[in-house]
Design an enzyme around this catalytic site. Structure first.
Site, mmCIF file in Angstrom:
data_model
loop_
_atom_site.group_PDB
_atom_site.id
_atom_site.type_symbol
_atom_site.label_atom_id
_atom_site.label_comp_id
_atom_site.label_asym_id
_atom_site.label_seq_id
_atom_site.Cartn_x
_atom_site.Cartn_y
_atom_site.Cartn_z
ATOM 1 N N HIS A 138 116.303 59.446 103.764
ATOM 2 C CA HIS A 138 117.514 58.856 103.206
ATOM 3 C C HIS A 138 117.217 57.861 102.081
ATOM 4 C CE1 HIS A 138 121.634 59.518 104.019
ATOM 5 N NE2 HIS A 138 121.912 58.507 104.807
ATOM 6 N N TYR A 190 123.482 48.684 103.184
ATOM 7 C CA TYR A 190 123.251 49.873 103.984
ATOM 8 C C TYR A 190 124.039 51.033 103.372
ATOM 9 C CZ TYR A 190 120.660 47.056 107.250
ATOM 10 O OH TYR A 190 119.727 46.213 107.790
ATOM 11 N N ASN A 221 126.111 53.462 104.067
ATOM 12 C CA ASN A 221 127.523 53.824 104.172
ATOM 13 C C ASN A 221 128.472 52.889 103.432
ATOM 14 O OD1 ASN A 221 126.462 55.776 105.802
ATOM 15 N ND2 ASN A 221 127.620 55.232 107.632
ATOM 16 N N TYR A 267 113.149 51.362 107.294
ATOM 17 C CA TYR A 267 113.681 52.557 106.633
ATOM 18 C C TYR A 267 112.809 53.060 105.493
ATOM 19 C CZ TYR A 267 117.897 51.461 109.253
ATOM 20 O OH TYR A 267 118.793 51.200 110.266
#
Length: 205
Positions: free
Chosen positions: A19, A65, A67, A14
């Site tokens: 993000h 993560y 969320n 990532y």
């Protein structure tokens, strides 16, 4: 102590994605102020303590993560018995052009899942936040695919500028207040020129 939280997803896969600009802002602050970031199992986050200006801070990168970011944030605030108002959250925003930032004193998540989870976990949206623009998704893209994509080569300079400005804005919030940061960093939209003054002697209302 003040808490600065940068949102993102852990892991090399990532790194560099849209993000993760919140994580990258924490990395820049850590570098600039010689703060060492370490894994912290208690908080399910990478954390580092130091000083920014005259203020003691903890930088936080949740490893839950995106969320589930609120779980790590709540653990930190509960442990130090701090109210949400003593925290700044830095995260990505698709409604802003790449590299633009906005500072806000409070507000809804507007669809940002990490911020949404923080608000749900803390049961309040009353905390300062810094939004970093990552640009709107192309019409043919799914949102999840877009925010996990990497910046284009021609966007790199703007991305770096946005991360730098977000770090600068956090410093102003810490050493002055959120309103001062809003005045310095929030762009005002031009809605059109004011009408010219009426000529002398004009008796119109």
């Amino acid at each position: 102590m003040k808490i600065i939280v940068g949102l993102g997803n852990p892991g090399d896969v990532y790194k560099g994605t849209r993000h993760n600009v919140g994580f990258e802002t924490m990395d820049k602050l850590a570098y600039d102020f010689n703060i060492t970031m370490k894994q912290n199992r208690r908080f399910r986050a990478e954390t580092g303590e130091g000083r920014i200006g005259r203020v003691a801070v903890m930088l936080v990168k949740p490893t839950t993560y995106m969320n589930l970011s609120g779980e790590a944030v709540r653990a930190v605030l509960d442990y130090y018995k701090l109210p949400p108002s003593e925290m700044i959250v830095v995260y990505d925003d698709i409604s802003l052009p790449v590299g633009d930032i906005r500072v806000r004193e409070r507000g809804s998540a507007n669809g940002q899942k990490g911020l949404q989870n923080i608000i749900a976990q803390l049961n309040t949206d009353e905390f300062p936040r810094i939004k970093i623009g990552i640009g709107d998704k192309p019409p043919s893209w799914k949102l999840a695919d877009y925010v996990l994509s990497r910046f284009l080569k021609e966007e790199f300079a703007d991305m770096i500028t946005g991360i730098t400005k977000a770090g600068d804005a956090a410093q102003v919030i810490l050493n002055e207040d959120t309103v001062a940061a809003m005045n310095l960093f929030n762009k005002r939209k031009t809605v059109g020129a004011l009408p010219p003054p009426p000529p002398q002697g004009d008796k119109s209302p």
